[in-house]
Structures are given as C-alpha cells and as structure tokens.
Scaffold this motif. Structure first.
Motif, short mmCIF file in Angstrom:
data_model
loop_
_atom_site.label_atom_id
_atom_site.label_comp_id
_atom_site.label_asym_id
_atom_site.label_seq_id
_atom_site.Cartn_x
_atom_site.Cartn_y
_atom_site.Cartn_z
N THR A 1 0.86 -1.18 0.00
CA THR A 1 0.00 0.00 0.00
C THR A 1 0.90 1.23 0.00
O THR A 1 2.09 1.13 0.35
N VAL A 2 0.33 2.34 -0.41
CA VAL A 2 1.02 3.62 -0.35
C VAL A 2 0.22 4.52 0.58
O VAL A 2 -0.94 4.84 0.30
N VAL A 3 0.84 4.88 1.69
CA VAL A 3 0.13 5.60 2.75
C VAL A 3 0.30 7.11 2.55
O VAL A 3 1.43 7.60 2.42
N ARG A 4 -0.84 7.80 2.48
CA ARG A 4 -0.82 9.26 2.27
C ARG A 4 -1.15 10.02 3.53
O ARG A 4 -0.89 11.22 3.61
N MET A 5 -1.80 9.37 4.49
CA MET A 5 -2.22 10.07 5.71
C MET A 5 -1.33 9.68 6.88
O MET A 5 -1.31 8.51 7.29
N PHE B 1 0.20 9.45 10.83
CA PHE B 1 -0.28 9.44 12.21
C PHE B 1 0.93 9.68 13.09
O PHE B 1 2.07 9.61 12.60
N ALA B 2 0.70 10.04 14.35
CA ALA B 2 1.80 10.36 15.25
C ALA B 2 2.81 9.21 15.29
O ALA B 2 2.45 8.08 15.59
N PRO C 1 6.15 6.79 9.71
CA PRO C 1 7.17 7.28 8.77
C PRO C 1 6.60 8.49 8.03
O PRO C 1 5.39 8.64 7.91
N PHE D 1 4.52 7.08 2.22
CA PHE D 1 5.47 5.97 2.36
C PHE D 1 4.78 4.68 1.90
O PHE D 1 3.54 4.60 1.89
N ILE E 1 4.31 0.45 2.18
CA ILE E 1 4.49 -0.78 2.96
C ILE E 1 4.36 -1.94 1.97
O ILE E 1 3.43 -1.95 1.16
#
Lengths: 391, 153
Positions: free
Chosen positions: B84-88, B90-91, B94, B98, B100
């Motif tokens: 997946t490509v994370v756009r949002m 979280f505290a 990375p 980024f 995964i």
C-alpha cells in the motif's frame, strides 16, 4: 448445552463525539433499555461480561471499573474481554457460553468505546502491533486493510468501483438507521473522487471514529418467556488466525484475502444451525466490515458466494435492502464503528430484524440472521446465527 | 502525568498527556534479528519439523508445535505479494507518502513486511503484485527502519 436466547438489546445513538458522558454513563444508555426489555429484575442478572478496546484508546485505565462494577458487578462475577474489532463478537460468545453451560441463568453483555478521546486513534492502533517488526513499518487499521484490498484487486479482479458501490450501499443503510453516525448518502462518483488515505482506500470508504455502546441480555429457556419476542441462538463459533500478516499471504492453509478462519467459524456455526446453503437460507446479514473490501471478503468466507465472486453480488444488487440477501441494512460498521461495541451492534441489529422492529431498514419477513466480527490484523473472527424459533 | 481542564463543545473535560517509559523485550528471535541487521544479516527461523523458513523469525512453529532454529538467511530477492502507499500520517508514522510491502523472499515460506521505495507521483507508488523486489539493508536506523524493499529493475 442449554439453549440461549436474547431477551434484551440496547444501543446508543452512535456519534463522533460524546463529551457529555463518561464511558460508564454511555454504557448505561444501552444497558437500561436492554435490561428493561428482558423483563428481569436487576438482581436476576448473574454476571456481567464487558469489553472495550485497549485502555490506551480510552486513555483511562480500567475505564469501566469506577462506574459499572459498583452498579452491576457488586458481589457478581465480571469479566473483561478484548479481541480488537472482534471484541463485541467475543463478548457475546463468552456470555452465551456462560448461559449455555448452565453456569449462569442470565448474563448482561456490554461493549463500548469512546474513540473520540485520544488525539490520534491510528497512532494508538499502531501500538497494537509488534514493536520490533510491525510498528516501525507504519501498520494501522486503515493501512492493514489497504494491503488486503490491493491483493483482492490483483487476485480476484475487484475494482475501485466495486469498493465504491459497497460504500454507497452501506451509506444508504445509514440514512435509514436512526442509531447510525453517518446518515448522509454518498454516490459512487463521490467515493471515487475522495482523497486517497492509503492506496486504494479513499476517505469516504473509511469507517468513522465513533463513541457508542451496546448491551444484550442473554438467558436460558427458564427466563426467555419474560420477554415478548426472544431471539434464539442457533449456532456460534470463533476462530483465530496466525499473528503475522505475512504468514497469511499466498499460503495454502491461510490466505489473508480469503479470511480462512472466518470461513472455518462460519462452517461450524452453520453445522450447529443446520444450515446447508447459507445464501438461500439466511435472510439478513450484519457483517463486521469497517471498509468495503472487508465486506466482500466476508461475504465469500461466510458462503454467500464462491471465492473471488463477491463482485457478482455487488454488481447484481443482491446485498442491497430489497436484494436477495441484504448485508448490513443498518449501514454496518462503515456508518458507525464504536470498536468494542461494533460486534455487539451487529447482533443487536439481528435481534431487531428478527423481531420485525428494525424500522426503515427492516428486511421483510426476516427469520434467520447472521452476525460476524473481525479483529486484530484480521486474526480474530466470530460468527453467530440467530432465528425466531428455538433450535 | 498532567491533567488540565479544557472545553470540548461546551462540556468541561480533562486533558491528559502521558509521559511513560516502556522497555519492550525483543525476545530471543527478535533480538537475534535486530542484532543481525546491525551486522548486515537477515536472521530467519527454520522449523525443525516442517522445515519451513519463517520471517519474521520466531522460536516456535505454530503448525508443528516444535522449536525452530535461527540462522542467517542469504536470499535478498523475492516476489511482491501485497503493498500500500500511505498518504495520511499518524503520530510516529514514517513521513508520508510511504510504502508498505509484503514480499516472500526466495527460499522463505512466509512474507516479510517492510517499507518499500515508491514513486510518490503515482497513486499505487508504481508497484505491482507479482513483481520482483530486493531487500536492502540501509546504513542508518534500527531494526526494520534499516530494511527497504526496492523493485528489481
């Protein structure tokens, strides 16, 4: 084993934020109507089974203790259960087992969450994973499901449009359900145009962060007659899968996108309930699906279609209210997801459907219903089958 | 811990900030893996019964109910099984965007999840299931921070 009936069900109106109540006060909004419906006196409840998410989500250590124990657990057994998103399903199975075994005549089961209280829910959920191998790679609930959606698209040919159709269907359910948090329709085009959170999951496909609670009263035959329309448990099972997601990718015994253990649990529950053809024999399903891809996966696993053919169910409208087999007519977890309560809400919705009291999202003539729950990184699964008649 | 009164939509609430230290044991397999990365190695486990090679390594095979042995795993290439490509953010996440990825390295029986290099201008990061990736060990960071999948060009 003794037969088990549900004689009381209560849930709160689920909301993005309830700053007016504590977790215990929120629970009471579900508990009081549930016990009231059951026809039981408070002191006839033999035990309380309670569940919510991790303490870090509430930010209050043992959030339930100050209020619920003096009220309900004084001089009575009280048990807390946490299996992530499957908490509500596990609560039910524990409570039903206490009744079925003859250990208790009546059990109050309560699930609740105040997900509004932490500043960053996904940061809290990241801490649920292994600190060495999994937390540093950025796993959280959304990203974990995104990994599943991508693989479903590759292996089964599911498309962004299928996921958007499921979303639009569930949001229509939320409009009809006065307890839902999200009560506005969205179109397929709006879903597809919404911001990508984690490829391929869009903002409008994410379940909301919810404050809410749900309570059920479970009894044996001798107390079932106190309520006008007891709903009967016909079969239940719980199955757990391997810890690491990577153990379940392309593995012959356990495949992430097949929900192999949900399939096993459903098989066991159907055997108990005498169901041979679930698509033909089940009238309504409340599925734990905080994201559309999870609903499609679960439909395969509980036998509503063959592996990889949930897209046909979506395309033909079979899952809509008024379709062949309505799934989540309440809007499901995509319209309210108070994590520790969500699995119980699925069962409370089945109760309303079988009583014929679900209102605008009632499935006509519903006589047999199924509820599921799912937790962890798709590790904990529960299935329960209900009917109007005792087995 | 500090508690201070704040207003939340017309209701009085208590805001709390936690400053608690935890020291998480890595365990026998985890510590061997982390120390392995420090010396440029990937430590895997092999089940003494079914002979499956397991990544991440663990000390017990849940299918055979028997001990495993830890060893240096040589393979650095494998097949991408999901991503997946994370756009949002979280505290503590990375920096976004980024990627995964879960890939099964050649000779392993499970897929190891790690960060993956992506093309940030493409919604899917320019990744595709079934393609070949290599696992690199970067010079800085600790443990999984140092591992990075890269598409094999």
């Amino acid at each position: 084993m003794r037969r088990v009936a549900i004689t009381g069900a209560g849930q709160t109106v689920h909301a993005s934020r309830r700053p007016d109540v504590t977790l215990g006060e929120l629970c009471l909004e579900a508990i009081v109507p549930a016990v009231g419906e059951s026809g039981l006196a408070w002191d006839e409840v033999d035990a309380v089974v309670f569940g919510c998410g991790p303490d870090l989500l509430q930010g209050v250590r043992n959030a339930y203790l100050p209020e619920l124990v003096p009220l309900l657990g004084a001089a009575k057994p009280m048990l807390r259960i946490h299996t992530g998103g499957a908490t509500g399903g596990s609560l039910f199975q524990a409570g039903a087992t206490l009744v079925a075994s003859g250990w208790a005549r009546a059990v109050l089961v309560v699930g609740a969450e105040k997900a509004s209280e932490p500043g960053d829910v996904q940061a809290v959920l990241n801490t649920m994973w292994n600190p060495l191998f999994e937390q540093p790679i950025g796993l959280n609930a959304i990203n974990m499901l995104a990994l599943q959606s991508v693989r479903q698209m590759h292996v089964h040919g599911y498309t962004l449009e299928h996921f958007a159709e499921v979303t639009a269907k569930n949001r229509r359910g939320g409009v009809r359900n006065p307890f839902a948090q999200l009560r506005q329709e969205v179109t397929v085009a709006e879903v597809l145009a919404s911001e990508v959170i984690a490829w391929p999951i869009k903002a409008l496909e994410c379940c909301p962060r919810s404050d809410g609670a749900c309570a059920l009263v479970l009894v044996g035959d001798e107390l079932a007659g106190r309520a006008p329309a007891p709903v009967r448990l016909r079969g239940m099972a719980e199955c757990t899968d391997s810890m690491y997601i990577g153990d379940r990718l392309g593995d012959s015994l356990s495949e992430y996108i097949d929900a192999t253990t949900l399939r096993a649990a459903a098989h066991d529950a159907y055997r108990q309930a005498g169901i041979g053809s679930p698509f033909d024999e089940i009238d309504v399903a409340e599925i734990y699906s905080p994201f559309p891809s999870a609903e499609m996966k679960a439909c395969e696993a509980v036998g509503f279609c063959e592996r990889g053919e949930a897209d046909r169910l979506v395309e033909t409208g079979a899952l809509e209210l008024g379709g062949v087999l309505p799934v989540n007519p309440s809007g499901g977890p995509m319209c309210a997801n108070p994590i520790g309560a969500t699995g119980l809400v699925r069962i409370a919705e089945c109760v309303e459907q079988l009583r014929g009291t679900a209102g605008a999202h009632q499935v006509d003539g519903a006589a047999r219903a199924i509820a599921t729950s799912s937790g962890g990184s798709s590790q904990f699964y529960t299935v329960a089958v209900f009917g109007k008649e005792a087995p | 811990m500090t508690l201070r009164p704040v207003e939340v939509r017309g209701h009085l609430a208590l805001e709390e900030h936690w400053d608690l230290r935890h020291r998480h044991a890595l365990g026998r397999a985890g510590e061997a893996f982390a120390r392995g990365v420090e010396r440029g190695a990937i430590v895997a486990a092999r089940c003494a019964g079914c002979r499956r090679v397991l990544l991440p390594p663990r000390v017990f095979c849940e299918r055979c109910f028997c001990d495993t042995e830890l060893f240096d795993f040589e393979s650095r290439e494998g097949e991408l099984l999901s991503f997946t490509v994370v756009r949002m953010p979280f505290a503590g996440s990375p920096p976004t965007p980024f990627g995964i990825a879960y890939a099964r390295l050649d000779g392993s029986d499970t897929a190891l999840g790690a960060l993956v290099e992506i093309d940030p201008d493409q919604a899917d990061g320019g990744l595709a299931i079934g393609t070949r990736v290599e696992l690199a060990i970067l010079d800085s960071g600790f443990g999984m921070e140092r591992l990075r999948y890269r598409p094999v060009r």
